[in-house]
Design a protein around this motif. Structure first.
Motif, PDB file in Angstrom:
ATOM      1  N   ASP A  27       0.799  -1.226   0.000  1.00 57.13           N
ATOM      2  CA  ASP A  27       0.000   0.000   0.000  1.00 57.13           C
ATOM      3  C   ASP A  27       0.829   1.273   0.000  1.00 57.13           C
ATOM      4  O   ASP A  27       0.288   2.362   0.138  1.00 57.13           O
ATOM      5  CB  ASP A  27      -0.934   0.014   1.220  1.00 57.13           C
ATOM      6  CG  ASP A  27      -1.938  -1.124   1.140  1.00 57.13           C
ATOM      7  OD1 ASP A  27      -2.235  -1.562   0.012  1.00 57.13           O
ATOM      8  OD2 ASP A  27      -2.384  -1.596   2.199  1.00 57.13           O
ATOM      9  N   ASP A  28       2.148   1.143  -0.110  1.00 60.01           N
ATOM     10  CA  ASP A  28       2.969   2.342  -0.056  1.00 60.01           C
ATOM     11  C   ASP A  28       3.208   2.892  -1.458  1.00 60.01           C
ATOM     12  O   ASP A  28       3.922   2.309  -2.273  1.00 60.01           O
ATOM     13  CB  ASP A  28       4.302   2.028   0.622  1.00 60.01           C
ATOM     14  CG  ASP A  28       5.094   3.290   0.905  1.00 60.01           C
ATOM     15  OD1 ASP A  28       5.105   4.175   0.026  1.00 60.01           O
ATOM     16  OD2 ASP A  28       5.689   3.395   1.986  1.00 60.01           O
ATOM     17  N   GLY A  32       4.916   5.352  -2.421  1.00 58.71           N
ATOM     18  CA  GLY A  32       6.271   5.826  -2.694  1.00 58.71           C
ATOM     19  C   GLY A  32       7.087   4.836  -3.516  1.00 58.71           C
ATOM     20  O   GLY A  32       7.871   5.226  -4.382  1.00 58.71           O
ATOM     21  N   LEU A  69      -3.906   3.893  -4.953  1.00 62.96           N
ATOM     22  CA  LEU A  69      -2.883   4.492  -4.087  1.00 62.96           C
ATOM     23  C   LEU A  69      -2.550   5.899  -4.555  1.00 62.96           C
ATOM     24  O   LEU A  69      -2.528   6.186  -5.743  1.00 62.96           O
ATOM     25  CB  LEU A  69      -1.618   3.634  -4.110  1.00 62.96           C
ATOM     26  CG  LEU A  69      -1.822   2.186  -3.694  1.00 62.96           C
ATOM     27  CD1 LEU A  69      -0.538   1.412  -3.875  1.00 62.96           C
ATOM     28  CD2 LEU A  69      -2.282   2.131  -2.241  1.00 62.96           C
ATOM     29  N   LYS A  70      -2.264   6.728  -3.588  1.00 62.69           N
ATOM     30  CA  LYS A  70      -1.857   8.082  -3.915  1.00 62.69           C
ATOM     31  C   LYS A  70      -0.550   8.403  -3.225  1.00 62.69           C
ATOM     32  O   LYS A  70      -0.341   8.017  -2.084  1.00 62.69           O
ATOM     33  CB  LYS A  70      -2.925   9.081  -3.463  1.00 62.69           C
ATOM     34  CG  LYS A  70      -3.976   9.316  -4.509  1.00 62.69           C
ATOM     35  CD  LYS A  70      -4.850  10.487  -4.127  1.00 62.69           C
ATOM     36  CE  LYS A  70      -6.029  10.575  -5.094  1.00 62.69           C
ATOM     37  NZ  LYS A  70      -7.231  11.042  -4.433  1.00 62.69           N
ATOM     38  N   LYS A  71       0.286   9.082  -3.955  1.00 63.65           N
ATOM     39  CA  LYS A  71       1.553   9.512  -3.378  1.00 63.65           C
ATOM     40  C   LYS A  71       1.245  10.504  -2.260  1.00 63.65           C
ATOM     41  O   LYS A  71       0.335  11.325  -2.399  1.00 63.65           O
ATOM     42  CB  LYS A  71       2.341  10.203  -4.489  1.00 63.65           C
ATOM     43  CG  LYS A  71       3.777  10.496  -4.159  1.00 63.65           C
ATOM     44  CD  LYS A  71       4.402  11.263  -5.321  1.00 63.65           C
ATOM     45  CE  LYS A  71       5.719  11.839  -4.893  1.00 63.65           C
ATOM     46  NZ  LYS A  71       6.253  12.780  -5.860  1.00 63.65           N
ATOM     47  N   SER A  72       1.970  10.410  -1.155  1.00 62.57           N
ATOM     48  CA  SER A  72       1.672  11.384  -0.099  1.00 62.57           C
ATOM     49  C   SER A  72       2.111  12.762  -0.569  1.00 62.57           C
ATOM     50  O   SER A  72       3.072  12.913  -1.315  1.00 62.57           O
ATOM     51  CB  SER A  72       2.341  11.001   1.208  1.00 62.57           C
ATOM     52  OG  SER A  72       3.673  10.660   0.988  1.00 62.57           O
ATOM     53  N   ILE A  73       1.356  13.745  -0.150  1.00 62.99           N
ATOM     54  CA  ILE A  73       1.562  15.092  -0.664  1.00 62.99           C
ATOM     55  C   ILE A  73       2.750  15.733   0.026  1.00 62.99           C
ATOM     56  O   ILE A  73       2.879  15.682   1.246  1.00 62.99           O
ATOM     57  CB  ILE A  73       0.291  15.933  -0.421  1.00 62.99           C
ATOM     58  CG1 ILE A  73      -0.850  15.335  -1.246  1.00 62.99           C
ATOM     59  CG2 ILE A  73       0.515  17.383  -0.777  1.00 62.99           C
ATOM     60  CD1 ILE A  73      -2.201  15.883  -0.903  1.00 62.99           C
ATOM     61  N   CYS A 109       5.003  18.456   1.675  1.00 65.39           N
ATOM     62  CA  CYS A 109       4.681  19.619   2.487  1.00 65.39           C
ATOM     63  C   CYS A 109       5.965  20.107   3.157  1.00 65.39           C
ATOM     64  O   CYS A 109       6.774  19.301   3.620  1.00 65.39           O
ATOM     65  CB  CYS A 109       3.650  19.219   3.539  1.00 65.39           C
ATOM     66  SG  CYS A 109       3.239  20.528   4.685  1.00 65.39           S
ATOM     67  N   ASN A 149       8.368  16.963   4.671  1.00 61.59           N
ATOM     68  CA  ASN A 149       7.923  15.613   5.051  1.00 61.59           C
ATOM     69  C   ASN A 149       8.464  14.522   4.124  1.00 61.59           C
ATOM     70  O   ASN A 149       8.486  13.366   4.485  1.00 61.59           O
ATOM     71  CB  ASN A 149       6.388  15.561   5.105  1.00 61.59           C
ATOM     72  CG  ASN A 149       5.752  15.758   3.747  1.00 61.59           C
ATOM     73  OD1 ASN A 149       6.373  16.312   2.842  1.00 61.59           O
ATOM     74  ND2 ASN A 149       4.527  15.299   3.605  1.00 61.59           N
ATOM     75  N   LEU A 150       8.892  14.870   2.920  1.00 66.69           N
ATOM     76  CA  LEU A 150       9.484  13.888   2.003  1.00 66.69           C
ATOM     77  C   LEU A 150      10.938  14.285   1.759  1.00 66.69           C
ATOM     78  O   LEU A 150      11.497  15.067   2.497  1.00 66.69           O
ATOM     79  CB  LEU A 150       8.704  13.863   0.687  1.00 66.69           C
ATOM     80  CG  LEU A 150       7.207  13.556   0.778  1.00 66.69           C
ATOM     81  CD1 LEU A 150       6.559  13.727  -0.589  1.00 66.69           C
ATOM     82  CD2 LEU A 150       6.978  12.154   1.307  1.00 66.69           C
TER      83      LEU A 150
END
Length: 658
Positions: free
Chosen positions: A471-472, A474, A504-508, A510, A598-599
Motif C-alpha cells: 500500500d505504499d 512511494g 494508491l496516492k503519493k503522499s503530498i 509539504c 515531510n518527504l
DNA sequence: ATAGGGTTAG
C-alpha cells in the motif's frame, strides 16, 4: 463470618480454593529439589485444616510465632532482594510443614521475581494453590517487566479461567506486557474487562491503557480514554503527552503540555523530557527554547536527562554547536548522551566530528557503545561518503563489541554502499543477512538503484517492496522514476497505472518553516498563504538571478506525461522553495532559515537551493525525511556523487603514488 | 503485600 478480622482471616483461610483438576500438579518424578511439593499422594495433605491451627502431627512447627518469624524474615529478604537467604528459607519451610501457606509462598514468589529468578518463581507458583490474587499479580508483574511478555498475557487468561477477577493491580501489569508486544487485540479484550469491572477511571489502569493504545499506534483511542477520566494526575497527563510524542504528533504533545500547565499541574522531569523530545521531532526551535526556559525556571535544566534531551533538540534544530556546549556540561555522560551527540553530528553530515566523538568515548572508557551508537556512526559515514570507514564499523560491531548487526545496521550499510554505486556489493550484503530483509533494506537498495539508474536491480527491489508493503505509493513512484530515467516510458506508465489501479496516492509533499513562533506550511504550488503574492514575486526575482548564475532547471523528477512548461512550473513551486521564499521575505537579512519537509528534497531543488544560498548570502538548513542539508555559499553539506567518488579514490589505489 | 509516565536510531 470472620471477614471483619481481615488479617487473621487471611492467614487462616482454607487452602483448597482452586479445584485441583484445573491445575494439576506435575507428577512427582518431575519435582526438583526446591519444589514446593505437596506430600506424596499416599498421604494426602489435610487441606481443610487451617495451617497454624493445632494439629497432632505438626504441632511444634506451625505455631503462629513460627509463622510470624518466617514472614518477618521474608519481608526483610524482599526489601533487600536477598536471594540466597531466601532460597535457604525456602528449604527450611519445606521441612517445617508451612509449605502450603499461601502468604509465605507468595512472598517467596515475590522475592524470586524481584531477583530476576522468574523460572524459579514460576516453578513454585505451579505447586501452590492459586486462590490468591496477589500471587497472580506478582507473577504477571514479573513477566511483564522481564519477559517473555506472552507469558504474562497467558497467565492473565489462566487467572480468568480460575474464576478470579483481575483488580487495579493486575490490569496495569498485563497491559504493560501488551504494550511491549504491541498486542492490540489482547489489549482491547482487556480493556473490555476493565470497563465491565469498573476500573476504567482509575488513574493507574487508565495510564496503562493509554500507554497500551499509544504503543499500538492508536493515539485517538488513547485520547478518548484520557478524556473520559475525570480525576487526572500528572502521570496521566504525561502518558497522554508521550502518546502524542511517540506517534508523530509533536505539536499535539506540546499543546497538551501547555493545557496541563494552564490547569495548574506542575510539569515533572518526565513531562519536560517528553516535550523537549517532541519539539526536537518537530524541529521546532522556538518552542524548544521556550521549554528550555521552562525547564530552567523549574530548576530541571541542570538535570542530565533534561540536558541530554536538549542536546538532541538543539542538534535536530540545526544548532549543533549549542548542543555540543550542553553536552560538555553534562555531569555524567551516559550512552544516551553520547548517542544523541554522535547522531546529531551524523545527521548534519559532520562525519569527522561524529567519528572523533566516538574515539573520545572509547578513550574515556566509561560507557560501551550500543546498537544505536552504530546506527549513528554508520549514518554519519553514509552522509559523509565514508564507505570504507562504515564497512569497518559494521565489521567491528560483532567482533569488538559483540553486538550483532540488526536490520537497521544493514539498512545503513546498504544505503552507504548503494549511494556510492557499489550496488553489487550492497545486493550481496542483503543476501548474506542473518535475518529477513525488511522494507527499509529494500527501500535503501531501490533508492540506490534510482541514483545509479540500475533498472534490473531496481525492479527486483520493488517486487520485494510490493510484497512487504503493497500500500505504499512511494515505491511505485520510485520505480516509475527509474523507468523514466532509463527512457522506458511504457514501463513507467504501467507502474503508475498499477499504482492508481490499486487506489494508491503519493503522499503530498509539504514543507514548513517557523517564523516568530508561528508555523507556516506550504504544499506544492500553494496559493493559500496570505503572503502568496510576495512569495511568488520573490521566487521570480531569485529565478532571474539564478539563471544569470548558470542555473538550469532539471525537470527529470517530474513525470514524463506532463508538458515541459508545466514541468518547469511544478518544479519552481515545490513546497520547500515556497517556504524558503517566505523565510527570506519575513526575516532580517543574514538570518539562518530552517525548513522541514515531510518527504525528500528533489534533486532540482537541491541544486536550486545551492544557488539561492549564494545569492542571498544566507545559511539555509533543510531537514528532509532522511537528513539535514546545510546550504551555504553555494554548497551543501550533503556530498555530491562526484565528491563521494573523489573521497574514496585514494582508498582504491593505495600503491599508485609509490 | 503489588502500580503507572520520560531521553538516543529507524
Amino acid at each position: 463470618m470472620h471477614r471483619s478480622l481481615n488479617r487473621t482471616a487471611r492467614r487462616l483461610e482454607p487452602l483448597a480454593a482452586v479445584p485441583r483438576s484445573r491445575h494439576p500438579l506435575p507428577d512427582s518424578s518431575d519435582r526438583t529439589q526446591l519444589s514446593w511439593s505437596s506430600p506424596p499422594a499416599a498421604t494426602p495433605p489435610r487441606r481443610q485444616q487451617p495451617l497454624d491451627a493445632p494439629n497432632s502431627s505438626v504441632l511444634p512447627r506451625s505455631t503462629p510465632r513460627h509463622y510470624d518469624d518466617y514472614l518477618n524474615l521474608l519481608r526483610s529478604f524482599v526489601s533487600r532482594k536477598a536471594l540466597e537467604p531466601g532460597k535457604q528459607l525456602h528449604a527450611r519451610l519445606l521441612l517445617s510443614g508451612l509449605g502450603y501457606n499461601t502468604i509465605l509462598a507468595t512472598k517467596l514468589v515475590d522475592l524470586y521475581c524481584l531477583c530476576d529468578h522468574v523460572t524459579l518463581a514460576h516453578k513454585l507458583f505451579d505447586r501452590i494453590p492459586k486462590s490468591n490474587l496477589f500471587l497472580w499479580n506478582v507473577l504477571i508483574r514479573a513477566y511483564a517487566w522481564n519477559g517473555p511478555h506472552e507469558v504474562a498475557i497467558s497467565l492473565y487468561y489462566q487467572m480468568l479461567d480460575c474464576g478470579l477477577a483481575p483488580d487495579n493491580f493486575t490490569f496495569p501489569f498485563v497491559l504493560k506486557a501488551c504494550s511491549a508486544l504491541s498486542a492490540l487485540e489482547a489489549g482491547r479484550g482487556i480493556h473490555e474487562l476493565v470497563v465491565s469491572t469498573g476500573w476504567e477511571t482509575d488513574v493507574f489502569v487508565g495510564a496503562a491503557l493509554i500507554d497500551m493504545y499509544a504503543k499500538c499506534g492508536c493515539v485517538d483511542r488513547a485520547r478518548e480514554l484520557f478524556d473520559r477520566i475525570p480525576n487526572r494526575d500528572v502521570v496521566l497527563w504525561n502518558s497522554m503527552i508521550a502518546a502524542y510524542a511517540r506517534n508523530g504528533h509533536p505539536s499535539e504533545a506540546l499543546l497538551l503540555c501547555r493545557d496541563m500547565v494552564a490547569r495548574g499541574f506542575t510539569p515533572t522531569l518526565a513531562t519536560l523530557v517528553t516535550v523537549i523530545s517532541a519539539s526536537a521531532d518537530a524541529a521546532a526551535l522556538p518552542r524548544g527554547r521556550e521549554i528550555h526556559g521552562l525547564s530552567w525556571r523549574r530548576g530541571f535544566d541542570s538535570q542530565d536527562k533534561v540536558k541530554t534531551a536538549l542536546v538532541d533538540m538543539y542538534a535536530k534544530s540545526g544548532w549543533v554547536k549549542v548542543a555540543r556546549v550542553l553536552f560538555e556540561q553534562l555531569a555524567e555522560k551516559r550512552i544516551v548522551s553520547w548517542n544523541s551527540m554522535i547522531c546529531g553530528y551524523g545527521m548534519h553530515g559532520h562525519a569527522a566530528e561524529a567519528l572523533a566523538l566516538f574515539d573520545r568515548m572509547r578513550e574515556e572508557d566509561q560507557v560501551l557503545p550500543d546498537h544505536i551508537t552504530f546506527v549513528g556512526l554508520l549514518s554519519a559515514c553514509n552522509h559523509g561518503g565514508l564507505v570504507d570507514e562504515g564497512r569497518s564499523f559494521f565489521d567491528s560491531m560483532l567482533s569488538d563489541y559483540r553486538i550483532p548487526p540488526a536490520v537497521q545496521h544493514y539498512t545503513c550499510m546498504i544505503d552507504l554502499l548503494g549511494h556510492s554505486g557499489r550496488l553489487a556489493e550492497a545486493y550481496k550484503l542483503i543476501q548474506d543477512m542473518t535475518m529477513a530483509a525488511d522494507s527499509g533494506v529494500w527501500g535503501a537498495l531501490l533508492n540506490a538503484c534510482k541514483i545509479h539508474r540500475n533498472v534490473e536491480l531496481g525492479e527486483l527491489a520493488l517486487q520485494k517492496l510490493i510484497e512487504l508493503e503493497p500500500d505504499d505509493a512511494g515505491n511505485y513512484v520510485l520505480l516509475s522514476n527509474i523507468y523514466a530515467q532509463a527512457g522506458k516510458w511504457q514501463e513507467a506508465a504501467e507502474v503508475r497505472k498499477l499504482m492508481t489501479d490499486r487506489g494508491l496516492k503519493k503522499s503530498i509533499a509539504c514543507s514548513w518553516i517557523e517564523v516568530k513562533n508561528q508555523v507556516h506550511a506550504f504544499l506544492v504550488g500553494d496559493l493559500s498563504h496570505p503572503s502568496s503574492g510576495e512569495i511568488y514575486a520573490e521566487l521570480e526575482r531569485l529565478e532571474g538571478l539564478m539563471a544569470e548564475a548558470g542555473y538550469e532547471p532539471d525537470t527529470m523528477p517530474v513525470f514524463h506525461d506532463v508538458g515541459d512548461d508545466e514541468k518547469r512550473n511544478m518544479v519552481r513551486s515545490h513546497s520547500e522553495r515556497l517556504a524558503i521564499a517566505f523565510g527570506l521575505i519575513s526575516t532580517p537579512p543574514g538570518t539562518t532559515l530552517l525548513v522541514t519537509k515531510n518527504l525528500r528534497v528533489c534533486e532540482d531543488c537541491h541544486t536550486a537551493i545551492k544557488f539561492i544560498s549564494a545569492i542571498v548570502g544566507r545559511e539555509i538548513i533543510i531537514r528532509d525525511v532522511n537528513r539535514y542539508h546545510h546550504f551555504k555559499d553555494g554548497e551543501c553539506s550533503r556530498l555530491s556523487l562526484r565528491q563521494r567518488q573523489a573521497q574514496r579514490a585514494p582508498a582504491l589505489q593505495p600503491a599508485a603514488a609509490g
